[in-house]
Scaffold this motif. Structure first.
Motif, PDB file in Angstrom:
ATOM      1  N   CYS A 137      20.739 -59.876 -78.078  1.00  0.00           N
ATOM      2  CA  CYS A 137      19.330 -59.703 -77.681  1.00  0.00           C
ATOM      3  C   CYS A 137      18.567 -58.837 -78.684  1.00  0.00           C
ATOM      4  CB  CYS A 137      19.246 -59.098 -76.287  1.00  0.00           C
ATOM      5  SG  CYS A 137      17.547 -58.946 -75.672  1.00  0.00           S
ATOM      6  N   ILE A 138      19.151 -57.718 -79.090  1.00  0.00           N
ATOM      7  CA  ILE A 138      18.465 -56.832 -80.034  1.00  0.00           C
ATOM      8  C   ILE A 138      18.232 -57.554 -81.362  1.00  0.00           C
ATOM      9  CG2 ILE A 138      18.728 -54.740 -81.437  1.00  0.00           C
ATOM     10  CD1 ILE A 138      20.186 -53.527 -78.972  1.00  0.00           C
ATOM     11  N   LYS A 139      19.242 -58.289 -81.815  1.00  0.00           N
ATOM     12  CA  LYS A 139      19.101 -59.025 -83.073  1.00  0.00           C
ATOM     13  C   LYS A 139      18.026 -60.098 -82.954  1.00  0.00           C
ATOM     14  CE  LYS A 139      23.787 -58.351 -84.860  1.00  0.00           C
ATOM     15  NZ  LYS A 139      25.018 -59.001 -85.355  1.00  0.00           N
ATOM     16  N   ARG A 140      18.002 -60.798 -81.821  1.00  0.00           N
ATOM     17  CA  ARG A 140      17.010 -61.868 -81.666  1.00  0.00           C
ATOM     18  C   ARG A 140      15.603 -61.299 -81.503  1.00  0.00           C
ATOM     19  NH1 ARG A 140      18.272 -67.039 -78.254  1.00  0.00           N
ATOM     20  NH2 ARG A 140      18.914 -65.711 -76.527  1.00  0.00           N
ATOM     21  N   LEU A 141      15.477 -60.197 -80.783  1.00  0.00           N
ATOM     22  CA  LEU A 141      14.162 -59.547 -80.673  1.00  0.00           C
ATOM     23  C   LEU A 141      13.671 -59.086 -82.045  1.00  0.00           C
ATOM     24  CD1 LEU A 141      14.536 -57.426 -77.405  1.00  0.00           C
ATOM     25  CD2 LEU A 141      12.839 -59.220 -77.796  1.00  0.00           C
ATOM     26  N   THR A 142      14.591 -58.592 -82.864  1.00  0.00           N
ATOM     27  CA  THR A 142      14.217 -58.140 -84.210  1.00  0.00           C
ATOM     28  C   THR A 142      13.758 -59.324 -85.057  1.00  0.00           C
ATOM     29  OG1 THR A 142      15.868 -56.368 -84.014  1.00  0.00           O
ATOM     30  CG2 THR A 142      14.939 -56.762 -86.197  1.00  0.00           C
ATOM     31  N   VAL A 143      14.421 -60.469 -84.892  1.00  0.00           N
ATOM     32  CA  VAL A 143      13.990 -61.680 -85.597  1.00  0.00           C
ATOM     33  C   VAL A 143      12.583 -62.085 -85.141  1.00  0.00           C
ATOM     34  CG1 VAL A 143      14.387 -64.165 -85.867  1.00  0.00           C
ATOM     35  CG2 VAL A 143      16.318 -62.565 -86.035  1.00  0.00           C
ATOM     36  N   ILE A 144      12.358 -62.085 -83.833  1.00  0.00           N
ATOM     37  CA  ILE A 144      11.041 -62.473 -83.292  1.00  0.00           C
ATOM     38  C   ILE A 144       9.953 -61.545 -83.823  1.00  0.00           C
ATOM     39  CG2 ILE A 144       9.658 -62.607 -81.177  1.00  0.00           C
ATOM     40  CD1 ILE A 144      12.304 -63.521 -79.761  1.00  0.00           C
ATOM     41  N   TRP A 145      10.228 -60.237 -83.785  1.00  0.00           N
ATOM     42  CA  TRP A 145       9.245 -59.289 -84.329  1.00  0.00           C
ATOM     43  C   TRP A 145       8.998 -59.569 -85.809  1.00  0.00           C
ATOM     44  CZ3 TRP A 145       5.812 -55.643 -82.851  1.00  0.00           C
ATOM     45  CH2 TRP A 145       5.265 -54.863 -83.870  1.00  0.00           C
ATOM     46  N   GLY A 146      10.079 -59.765 -86.579  1.00  0.00           N
ATOM     47  CA  GLY A 146       9.939 -59.998 -88.018  1.00  0.00           C
ATOM     48  C   GLY A 146       9.148 -61.252 -88.330  1.00  0.00           C
ATOM     49  N   ILE A 147       9.387 -62.310 -87.564  1.00  0.00           N
ATOM     50  CA  ILE A 147       8.635 -63.558 -87.770  1.00  0.00           C
ATOM     51  C   ILE A 147       7.163 -63.352 -87.435  1.00  0.00           C
ATOM     52  CG2 ILE A 147       8.280 -65.901 -86.868  1.00  0.00           C
ATOM     53  CD1 ILE A 147      11.351 -66.121 -86.635  1.00  0.00           C
ATOM     54  N   LYS A 148       6.889 -62.688 -86.322  1.00  0.00           N
ATOM     55  CA  LYS A 148       5.489 -62.488 -85.923  1.00  0.00           C
ATOM     56  C   LYS A 148       4.769 -61.546 -86.886  1.00  0.00           C
ATOM     57  CE  LYS A 148       5.989 -63.727 -81.056  1.00  0.00           C
ATOM     58  NZ  LYS A 148       5.566 -63.470 -79.667  1.00  0.00           N
ATOM     59  N   GLU A 149       5.462 -60.538 -87.360  1.00  0.00           N
ATOM     60  CA  GLU A 149       4.874 -59.640 -88.360  1.00  0.00           C
ATOM     61  C   GLU A 149       4.581 -60.420 -89.651  1.00  0.00           C
ATOM     62  OE1 GLU A 149       3.403 -56.186 -90.063  1.00  0.00           O
ATOM     63  OE2 GLU A 149       4.084 -56.373 -87.992  1.00  0.00           O
ATOM     64  N   SER A 150       5.492 -61.312 -90.030  1.00  0.00           N
ATOM     65  CA  SER A 150       5.288 -62.133 -91.229  1.00  0.00           C
ATOM     66  C   SER A 150       4.095 -63.067 -91.056  1.00  0.00           C
ATOM     67  CB  SER A 150       6.553 -62.948 -91.530  1.00  0.00           C
ATOM     68  OG  SER A 150       7.651 -62.109 -91.781  1.00  0.00           O
ATOM     69  N   LEU A 151       3.971 -63.658 -89.875  1.00  0.00           N
ATOM     70  CA  LEU A 151       2.821 -64.523 -89.583  1.00  0.00           C
ATOM     71  C   LEU A 151       1.513 -63.738 -89.660  1.00  0.00           C
ATOM     72  CD1 LEU A 151       4.221 -66.549 -86.541  1.00  0.00           C
ATOM     73  CD2 LEU A 151       3.700 -67.478 -88.790  1.00  0.00           C
ATOM     74  N   LYS A 153       0.923 -61.055 -91.397  1.00  0.00           N
ATOM     75  CA  LYS A 153       0.642 -60.746 -92.800  1.00  0.00           C
ATOM     76  C   LYS A 153       0.079 -61.968 -93.526  1.00  0.00           C
ATOM     77  CE  LYS A 153       4.147 -57.153 -93.483  1.00  0.00           C
ATOM     78  NZ  LYS A 153       5.400 -56.812 -94.205  1.00  0.00           N
ATOM     79  N   LEU A 154       0.609 -63.137 -93.212  1.00  0.00           N
ATOM     80  CA  LEU A 154       0.149 -64.369 -93.847  1.00  0.00           C
ATOM     81  C   LEU A 154      -1.292 -64.677 -93.451  1.00  0.00           C
ATOM     82  CD1 LEU A 154       2.127 -67.673 -94.152  1.00  0.00           C
ATOM     83  CD2 LEU A 154      -0.188 -67.694 -93.269  1.00  0.00           C
ATOM     84  N   PHE A 155      -1.574 -64.558 -92.161  1.00  0.00           N
ATOM     85  CA  PHE A 155      -2.903 -64.944 -91.666  1.00  0.00           C
ATOM     86  C   PHE A 155      -3.949 -63.866 -91.930  1.00  0.00           C
ATOM     87  CE2 PHE A 155      -3.422 -68.947 -89.758  1.00  0.00           C
ATOM     88  CZ  PHE A 155      -4.622 -68.973 -89.056  1.00  0.00           C
ATOM     89  N   ALA A 156      -3.519 -62.582 -91.837  1.00  0.00           N
ATOM     90  CA  ALA A 156      -4.376 -61.427 -92.148  1.00  0.00           C
ATOM     91  C   ALA A 156      -5.753 -61.521 -91.488  1.00  0.00           C
ATOM     92  CB  ALA A 156      -4.517 -61.258 -93.656  1.00  0.00           C
ATOM     93  N   THR A 157      -5.743 -61.760 -90.179  1.00  0.00           N
ATOM     94  CA  THR A 157      -6.994 -61.885 -89.423  1.00  0.00           C
ATOM     95  C   THR A 157      -7.041 -60.837 -88.316  1.00  0.00           C
ATOM     96  OG1 THR A 157      -7.040 -64.266 -89.840  1.00  0.00           O
ATOM     97  CG2 THR A 157      -8.431 -63.452 -88.066  1.00  0.00           C
ATOM     98  N   PRO A 158      -7.955 -59.872 -88.401  1.00  0.00           N
ATOM     99  CA  PRO A 158      -8.045 -58.854 -87.355  1.00  0.00           C
ATOM    100  C   PRO A 158      -8.282 -59.484 -85.980  1.00  0.00           C
ATOM    101  CG  PRO A 158      -9.374 -58.247 -89.258  1.00  0.00           C
ATOM    102  CD  PRO A 158      -8.919 -59.653 -89.491  1.00  0.00           C
ATOM    103  N   GLY A 159      -7.663 -58.918 -84.961  1.00  0.00           N
ATOM    104  CA  GLY A 159      -7.856 -59.408 -83.599  1.00  0.00           C
ATOM    105  C   GLY A 159      -6.747 -60.307 -83.108  1.00  0.00           C
ATOM    106  N   MET A 160      -5.844 -60.688 -83.982  1.00  0.00           N
ATOM    107  CA  MET A 160      -4.709 -61.515 -83.560  1.00  0.00           C
ATOM    108  C   MET A 160      -3.705 -60.678 -82.774  1.00  0.00           C
ATOM    109  SD  MET A 160      -3.749 -64.092 -86.634  1.00  0.00           S
ATOM    110  CE  MET A 160      -4.105 -65.799 -86.295  1.00  0.00           C
ATOM    111  N   SER A 161      -3.094 -61.312 -81.771  1.00  0.00           N
ATOM    112  CA  SER A 161      -2.110 -60.645 -80.927  1.00  0.00           C
ATOM    113  C   SER A 161      -0.742 -61.297 -81.094  1.00  0.00           C
ATOM    114  CB  SER A 161      -2.550 -60.730 -79.452  1.00  0.00           C
ATOM    115  OG  SER A 161      -1.467 -60.496 -78.584  1.00  0.00           O
TER     116      SER A 161
END
Length: 208
Positions: A137-151, A153-161
């Motif tokens: 679970c911790i590893k998968r949550l870390t993957v999910i966070w990393g993917i969303k953080e990467s997204l 950074k890619l989109f760089a649009t204020p207000g995204m959740s």
């Protein structure tokens, strides 16, 4: 100089990861920093952050760039003067850079138990396939966070959740890749994502 890992994602995209083992002075000495970067690094209170900042400049050199080739827009997104796309990350003793012809995002995170406590802040749909007592679970949550953080950074649009607008398709730690979506302002965007683990850290990156 510890270039830790180099990954050829595809013919247009490369990831390079640095293990930060050198002292501040060793990292600083061979670099030619522009005045803005020098001012920024001298203003950092943490030597760990300073060394992370400098290690990213060493990664730029591995790609054939210098600090002068890098600039940031008003949203804090990094760019290269030659028009190539870049994303940057550092966490504790690792830093990473991805360079591509396409828009990209990258994130490195240390795997820590506390991610379970904050999961409700960035996970919604993904709870449907996560089991909190699963040892992964911790590893998968870390993957999910990393993917969303990467997204983000890619989109760089204020207000995204992370919770409302980003969605990560079910995966297992062994998969090393999955699909993610951005659903924002009535538009949907699909991304190929990949992730890897090393020394208690997770690196995730996305390419459209």
């Amino acid at each position: 100089m510890p270039l830790y890992k180099s990954i050829s994602v595809n013919s247009q995209t490369t990831v390079k990861i640095w293990k930060i083992e050198e002292s501040y002075d060793t990292l600083f000495q061979p670099l030619d920093l522009k005045p803005q970067s020098l001012e920024r690094i001298l203003g950092m209170k943490s030597e760990l952050h300073q060394r992370g900042f400098l290690s990213v400049r060493h990664l730029l050199r591995e790609f054939g760039y210098t600090d002068k080739d890098l600039f940031y827009d008003d949203n804090g997104k990094p760019h290269l003067k030659d028009g190539k796309q870049i994303s940057i990350t550092h966490s504790f003793t690792f830093s990473g850079v991805i360079v591509s012809d396409k828009e990209v995002g990258i994130d490195i995170e240390k795997q820590r138990d506390k991610i379970k406590i904050i999961a409700h802040k960035f996970v919604d749909y993904e709870f449907s396939y996560l089991n909190s007592i699963d040892e992964d679970c911790i590893k998968r949550l870390t993957v999910i966070w990393g993917i969303k953080e990467s997204l983000y950074k890619l989109f760089a649009t204020p207000g995204m959740s992370f919770k409302k607008h980003f969605l990560v398709i079910p995966f297992s730690v062994e998969d090393r890749e999955t699909i993610a979506w951005i659903d924002y302002m009535g538009q949907k965007h699909r991304y190929t994502t990949a992730f890897l683990e090393f020394e208690g850290f997770t690196c995730a990156y996305v390419v459209p």
